[in-house]
Motif scaffolding. Structure first.
Motif, short mmCIF file in Angstrom:
data_model
loop_
_atom_site.label_atom_id
_atom_site.label_comp_id
_atom_site.label_asym_id
_atom_site.label_seq_id
_atom_site.Cartn_x
_atom_site.Cartn_y
_atom_site.Cartn_z
N LEU A 1 0.86 -1.17 0.00
CA LEU A 1 0.00 0.00 0.00
C LEU A 1 0.90 1.23 0.00
CD1 LEU A 1 -2.50 -1.09 2.80
CD2 LEU A 1 -2.82 -1.26 0.34
N ILE A 2 0.71 2.10 -0.99
CA ILE A 2 1.54 3.29 -1.08
C ILE A 2 0.66 4.53 -1.17
CG2 ILE A 2 3.57 2.20 -2.10
CD1 ILE A 2 2.54 3.14 -4.81
N PRO A 3 1.10 5.64 -0.56
CA PRO A 3 0.36 6.89 -0.70
C PRO A 3 0.65 7.52 -2.06
CG PRO A 3 2.26 7.23 0.69
CD PRO A 3 2.23 5.76 0.36
N LEU A 4 -0.40 7.85 -2.81
CA LEU A 4 -0.23 8.44 -4.13
C LEU A 4 -0.26 9.96 -4.07
CD1 LEU A 4 -2.52 6.01 -6.12
CD2 LEU A 4 -0.03 5.98 -5.95
N LYS A 5 -1.20 10.51 -3.29
CA LYS A 5 -1.23 11.96 -3.13
C LYS A 5 -1.98 12.33 -1.86
CE LYS A 5 -5.05 12.77 -6.34
NZ LYS A 5 -5.46 13.55 -7.52
N VAL A 6 -1.69 13.53 -1.38
CA VAL A 6 -2.34 14.09 -0.19
C VAL A 6 -2.99 15.39 -0.63
CG1 VAL A 6 -1.99 15.04 2.12
CG2 VAL A 6 -0.69 13.06 1.39
N TYR A 7 -4.24 15.60 -0.22
CA TYR A 7 -4.98 16.78 -0.63
C TYR A 7 -5.98 17.17 0.45
CZ TYR A 7 -8.07 12.96 -2.02
OH TYR A 7 -8.83 11.82 -2.02
N LEU A 8 -6.53 18.35 0.31
CA LEU A 8 -7.56 18.84 1.22
C LEU A 8 -8.92 18.65 0.55
CD1 LEU A 8 -5.99 22.17 2.47
CD2 LEU A 8 -6.15 20.02 3.70
N LYS A 9 -9.89 18.18 1.34
CA LYS A 9 -11.24 18.00 0.84
C LYS A 9 -12.18 18.51 1.92
CE LYS A 9 -14.20 14.47 -1.17
NZ LYS A 9 -14.28 13.03 -1.50
N HIS A 10 -12.87 19.61 1.64
CA HIS A 10 -13.77 20.25 2.60
C HIS A 10 -13.04 20.59 3.89
CE1 HIS A 10 -16.98 19.25 -0.14
NE2 HIS A 10 -16.70 17.96 -0.04
N GLY A 11 -11.77 20.98 3.79
CA GLY A 11 -10.99 21.39 4.95
C GLY A 11 -10.31 20.26 5.70
N PHE A 12 -10.51 19.01 5.27
CA PHE A 12 -9.89 17.87 5.94
C PHE A 12 -8.80 17.30 5.05
CE2 PHE A 12 -14.20 17.94 7.69
CZ PHE A 12 -13.91 17.96 9.05
N ALA A 13 -7.71 16.85 5.68
CA ALA A 13 -6.61 16.25 4.93
C ALA A 13 -6.97 14.81 4.57
CB ALA A 13 -5.34 16.26 5.76
N LYS A 14 -6.83 14.48 3.30
CA LYS A 14 -7.10 13.13 2.79
C LYS A 14 -5.87 12.62 2.09
CE LYS A 14 -11.59 13.36 3.66
NZ LYS A 14 -12.32 12.44 4.48
N VAL A 15 -5.70 11.29 2.09
CA VAL A 15 -4.61 10.66 1.38
C VAL A 15 -5.20 9.60 0.46
CG1 VAL A 15 -4.14 9.01 3.24
CG2 VAL A 15 -2.36 9.52 1.61
N LEU A 16 -4.69 9.54 -0.76
CA LEU A 16 -5.12 8.53 -1.72
C LEU A 16 -4.12 7.38 -1.64
CD1 LEU A 16 -7.29 8.09 -3.92
CD2 LEU A 16 -5.59 8.82 -5.57
N ILE A 17 -4.60 6.23 -1.17
CA ILE A 17 -3.76 5.05 -0.97
C ILE A 17 -3.96 4.12 -2.17
CG2 ILE A 17 -3.38 3.00 0.47
CD1 ILE A 17 -2.51 5.48 1.86
N GLY A 18 -2.88 3.61 -2.72
CA GLY A 18 -2.96 2.70 -3.86
C GLY A 18 -2.48 1.31 -3.49
N VAL A 19 -3.23 0.29 -3.95
CA VAL A 19 -2.78 -1.10 -3.82
C VAL A 19 -1.87 -1.34 -5.01
CG1 VAL A 19 -3.50 -3.51 -3.74
CG2 VAL A 19 -4.93 -1.76 -2.69
N ALA A 20 -0.60 -1.63 -4.75
CA ALA A 20 0.39 -1.62 -5.82
C ALA A 20 1.22 -2.90 -5.86
CB ALA A 20 1.32 -0.42 -5.63
N HIS A 21 1.59 -3.28 -7.09
CA HIS A 21 2.52 -4.38 -7.34
C HIS A 21 3.80 -3.75 -7.87
CE1 HIS A 21 -0.73 -7.37 -7.17
NE2 HIS A 21 -1.46 -6.46 -7.81
N GLY A 22 4.94 -4.20 -7.39
CA GLY A 22 6.22 -3.66 -7.86
C GLY A 22 6.48 -4.02 -9.31
#
Length: 157
Positions: A110-131
């Motif tokens: 599981l890797i973090p792809l990006k971090v952003y604000l959504k309605h004032g809250f911090a969100k992180v987009l997590i990706g299920v990844a294969h090397g």
């Protein structure tokens, strides 16, 4: 050689892990909330966050974001945070269970792809990844270059 313009990021995007899609094949993405302290969110709003070596892990039925560096807040005092502390991810139990099952396979992380604000809250987009292997990376670069050439030719017609 022409100068490249820096890519413009949306106002709500705080950080992006550009190397992730090069090194991994992302099969699924999940949006998660972050449990942060006051100085962490202030530092994140100044875009002082690095996702490069970060990963997520499922432990004891909870999801954790590990090895993500959020720099100390400049105006913070003795209550400043530890830059590399583990941060809890806010997900539903079903999502945590599904991610836990996905990471049991060999070579899946599981890797973090990006971090952003959504309605004032911090969100992180997590990706299920294969090397990816080295030859997979070369194949991706070759395919991208072919698509660019096709787009250039089609633009004139």
């Amino acid at each position: 050689m022409a100068k490249r313009k820096p890519k413009k990021t949306p106002d709500n995007q705080l950080a992006q892990n550009r190397k992730a899609r090069h090194d991994y094949t992302v099969t699924e993405t999940v949006e998660a909330g972050l449990v942060l302290t006051g100085t962490e969110i202030k530092s994140m709003r100044e875009r002082r966050i690095n996702l490069q070596d970060g990963f997520a892990q499922i432990r004891n039925g909870e999801a954790w974001l590990m090895n993500v560096h959020i720099s100390e807040y400049v105006q913070g005092n003795q209550f400043n945070h530890d830059p590399l502390r583990n941060r809890k991810l806010l997900l539903h139990k079903k999502q945590i269970r599904r991610l836990g099952l996905a990471t049991q396979d060999k070579g899946v992380t599981l890797i973090p792809l990006k971090v952003y604000l959504k309605h004032g809250f911090a969100k992180v987009l997590i990706g299920v990844a294969h090397g990816k292997h080295e030859y997979d990376k070369r194949e991706s670069l070759k395919r991208r270059e072919q698509d660019r050439q096709i787009a250039r030719v089609m633009k004139h017609y």
